[in-house]
Design an enzyme around this catalytic site. Sequence first.
Site, PDB file in Angstrom:
ATOM      1  N   LYS A  12      62.902  23.709  54.187  1.00  0.00           N
ATOM      2  CA  LYS A  12      63.387  25.095  54.313  1.00  0.00           C
ATOM      3  C   LYS A  12      62.896  25.853  53.092  1.00  0.00           C
ATOM      4  O   LYS A  12      63.233  25.518  51.959  1.00  0.00           O
ATOM      5  CB  LYS A  12      64.923  25.111  54.384  1.00  0.00           C
ATOM      6  CG  LYS A  12      65.476  26.425  54.864  1.00  0.00           C
ATOM      7  CD  LYS A  12      65.137  26.709  56.335  1.00  0.00           C
ATOM      8  CE  LYS A  12      66.285  26.403  57.265  1.00  0.00           C
ATOM      9  NZ  LYS A  12      65.863  26.473  58.688  1.00  0.00           N
ATOM     10  N   THR A  57      65.585  21.061  58.879  1.00  0.00           N
ATOM     11  CA  THR A  57      65.462  22.019  57.761  1.00  0.00           C
ATOM     12  C   THR A  57      66.784  22.766  57.589  1.00  0.00           C
ATOM     13  O   THR A  57      67.132  23.168  56.474  1.00  0.00           O
ATOM     14  CB  THR A  57      64.298  23.004  57.969  1.00  0.00           C
ATOM     15  OG1 THR A  57      64.589  23.879  59.052  1.00  0.00           O
ATOM     16  CG2 THR A  57      62.980  22.275  58.214  1.00  0.00           C
ATOM     17  N   ASP A  58      67.526  22.934  58.668  1.00  0.00           N
ATOM     18  CA  ASP A  58      68.836  23.588  58.554  1.00  0.00           C
ATOM     19  C   ASP A  58      69.784  22.751  57.697  1.00  0.00           C
ATOM     20  O   ASP A  58      70.557  23.290  56.896  1.00  0.00           O
ATOM     21  CB  ASP A  58      69.427  23.811  59.951  1.00  0.00           C
ATOM     22  CG  ASP A  58      70.618  24.747  59.906  1.00  0.00           C
ATOM     23  OD1 ASP A  58      70.428  25.930  59.544  1.00  0.00           O
ATOM     24  OD2 ASP A  58      71.751  24.277  60.171  1.00  0.00           O
ATOM     25  N   PHE A 154      35.821  43.045  23.649  1.00  0.00           N
ATOM     26  CA  PHE A 154      35.021  42.287  24.619  1.00  0.00           C
ATOM     27  C   PHE A 154      33.574  42.734  24.506  1.00  0.00           C
ATOM     28  O   PHE A 154      33.231  43.867  24.825  1.00  0.00           O
ATOM     29  CB  PHE A 154      35.546  42.477  26.048  1.00  0.00           C
ATOM     30  CG  PHE A 154      34.889  41.541  27.032  1.00  0.00           C
ATOM     31  CD1 PHE A 154      35.070  40.163  26.940  1.00  0.00           C
ATOM     32  CD2 PHE A 154      34.066  42.033  28.045  1.00  0.00           C
ATOM     33  CE1 PHE A 154      34.442  39.292  27.826  1.00  0.00           C
ATOM     34  CE2 PHE A 154      33.443  41.162  28.943  1.00  0.00           C
ATOM     35  CZ  PHE A 154      33.643  39.786  28.829  1.00  0.00           C
ATOM     36  N   ARG A 171      40.207  47.624  22.822  1.00  0.00           N
ATOM     37  CA  ARG A 171      40.634  47.945  24.190  1.00  0.00           C
ATOM     38  C   ARG A 171      42.092  47.533  24.373  1.00  0.00           C
ATOM     39  O   ARG A 171      42.646  46.785  23.558  1.00  0.00           O
ATOM     40  CB  ARG A 171      39.756  47.223  25.216  1.00  0.00           C
ATOM     41  CG  ARG A 171      39.896  45.719  25.181  1.00  0.00           C
ATOM     42  CD  ARG A 171      39.138  45.002  26.310  1.00  0.00           C
ATOM     43  NE  ARG A 171      39.374  43.554  26.230  1.00  0.00           N
ATOM     44  CZ  ARG A 171      38.926  42.680  27.111  1.00  0.00           C
ATOM     45  NH1 ARG A 171      38.216  43.072  28.147  1.00  0.00           N
ATOM     46  NH2 ARG A 171      39.196  41.382  26.980  1.00  0.00           N
ATOM     47  N   GLN A 214      39.930  34.905  28.088  1.00  0.00           N
ATOM     48  CA  GLN A 214      39.781  33.449  28.133  1.00  0.00           C
ATOM     49  C   GLN A 214      40.232  32.834  26.803  1.00  0.00           C
ATOM     50  O   GLN A 214      40.931  31.806  26.780  1.00  0.00           O
ATOM     51  CB  GLN A 214      38.312  33.071  28.404  1.00  0.00           C
ATOM     52  CG  GLN A 214      37.823  33.339  29.825  1.00  0.00           C
ATOM     53  CD  GLN A 214      37.233  34.728  30.048  1.00  0.00           C
ATOM     54  OE1 GLN A 214      37.621  35.699  29.384  1.00  0.00           O
ATOM     55  NE2 GLN A 214      36.329  34.842  30.998  1.00  0.00           N
ATOM     56  N   ASN A 240      43.400  40.040  34.579  1.00  0.00           N
ATOM     57  CA  ASN A 240      43.091  41.043  33.555  1.00  0.00           C
ATOM     58  C   ASN A 240      43.456  42.403  34.133  1.00  0.00           C
ATOM     59  O   ASN A 240      42.767  42.926  35.007  1.00  0.00           O
ATOM     60  CB  ASN A 240      41.592  40.955  33.223  1.00  0.00           C
ATOM     61  CG  ASN A 240      41.238  41.702  31.949  1.00  0.00           C
ATOM     62  OD1 ASN A 240      42.065  42.447  31.419  1.00  0.00           O
ATOM     63  ND2 ASN A 240      40.022  41.502  31.476  1.00  0.00           N
ATOM     64  N   HIS A 242      43.159  45.728  34.073  1.00  0.00           N
ATOM     65  CA  HIS A 242      42.222  46.630  33.384  1.00  0.00           C
ATOM     66  C   HIS A 242      42.838  48.006  33.137  1.00  0.00           C
ATOM     67  O   HIS A 242      43.486  48.577  34.014  1.00  0.00           O
ATOM     68  CB  HIS A 242      40.954  46.810  34.221  1.00  0.00           C
ATOM     69  CG  HIS A 242      40.242  45.535  34.518  1.00  0.00           C
ATOM     70  ND1 HIS A 242      39.732  44.712  33.530  1.00  0.00           N
ATOM     71  CD2 HIS A 242      39.938  44.923  35.691  1.00  0.00           C
ATOM     72  CE1 HIS A 242      39.147  43.655  34.089  1.00  0.00           C
ATOM     73  NE2 HIS A 242      39.271  43.756  35.402  1.00  0.00           N
TER      74      HIS A 242
HETATM   75  O1  LIG Z   1      38.357  39.244  28.566  1.00  0.00           O
HETATM   76  C1  LIG Z   1      37.518  39.448  29.449  1.00  0.00           C
HETATM   77  N1  LIG Z   1      36.886  38.401  30.043  1.00  0.00           N
HETATM   78  C2  LIG Z   1      35.951  38.567  31.009  1.00  0.00           C
HETATM   79  O2  LIG Z   1      35.390  37.573  31.538  1.00  0.00           O
HETATM   80  C3  LIG Z   1      35.637  39.884  31.396  1.00  0.00           C
HETATM   81  N2  LIG Z   1      34.775  40.413  32.322  1.00  0.00           N
HETATM   82  C4  LIG Z   1      34.928  41.759  32.273  1.00  0.00           C
HETATM   83  O3  LIG Z   1      34.291  42.571  33.003  1.00  0.00           O
HETATM   84  N3  LIG Z   1      35.865  42.106  31.344  1.00  0.00           N
HETATM   85  C5  LIG Z   1      36.308  40.961  30.770  1.00  0.00           C
HETATM   86  N4  LIG Z   1      37.243  40.719  29.815  1.00  0.00           N
END
Ligand SMILES: O=c1[nH]c(=O)c2[nH]c(=O)[nH]c2[nH]1
Length: 292
Positions: A12, A57-58, A154, A171, A214, A240, A242
């Site tokens: 469930k 499951t009940d 970056f 950024r 990363q 990410n 953005h």
């Molecule tokens: O920290 C980031 N890793 C990426 O692999 C990546 N690729 C991207 O376009 N921006 C970013 N920023």
Amino acid sequence: MAIVLGPNQYGKAENRLVTVSRNGSVHTVKDLTVSTSLRGDLADTHLTGDNAKVLATDTQKNTVYAFAKQAPVGEIEDFALRLGRHFVGSQEPITGARILIDEHSWDRIDGHDHSFVQGSNEKRTTAVTVDGSQAWVVSGVRDMVVLKSTGSEFHGYPKDPYTTLKETDDRILATSVTARWRYIGTDADWAKSFAEIRSIMLKTFADKHSLSLQQTLYAMGEAVLNARSEVAEVRLSMPNKHHFLVDLSAFGLENDNEVFYAADRPYGLIEGSILRDDAPEAGLAWSTLPAF
Ligand SMILES: O=c1[nH]c(=O)c2[nH]c(=O)[nH]c2[nH]1
């Protein structure tokens, strides 16, 4: 050629359980979403429809609510272990169980004994797998949304004919963290471990000067493993989120890293596992969980 039944489980999903515990007039609420899945000698129901080995499951749902009454729910890991061991221990054909629990947050309304305001969307999670007499615990956090307004760069990436991204040394870095960590053993101090791991991840996100998401992801996992010996492995999934600088030049305005468009999709998706090279075998800890 023969057609055979492959791996299967049933249960469930997403039982919504709220408990109120009372200490005099001071109440505490626990708000959980509990999913149960059982595995075992289940060929008959699939092949012939004979349900003699199928704990409904009940019934699984009812067990979740009855267990919440019969003893304090406690930490989600303990509740999941109790449920998993019960299903495997009480039904002969059932040899394995997977219990997933999400805990939703309610914050006390200032100074009030029994009124609460729903907290952020962030969830504490656990995934407990029981197989025979063995058990594995993977706990985590989902939808932990963080942002830093500087301390993130970056650049240095390959430029091919399709590259338009501008390099940046300042950024916004924002993400919604899904983290899962695999415990060594089944008897950690779950509440303390969760609180400390969460706080280590937040501090590392904030303190680490980031050259890529990363790098931040790895640093967060590494910091957890350095500080918490009860954890063997951390898996992180970090979109990410953005934040694009808005071009205000048409209005004769210079955008000095102040005005951003928060895009919701598409998003970069950065995922990885960080683990001890001498970690104990994962066993079934991650089985049927998403890779990250
Ligand atoms: O920290 C980031 N890793 C990426 O692999 C990546 N690729 C991207 O376009 N921006 C970013 N920023």
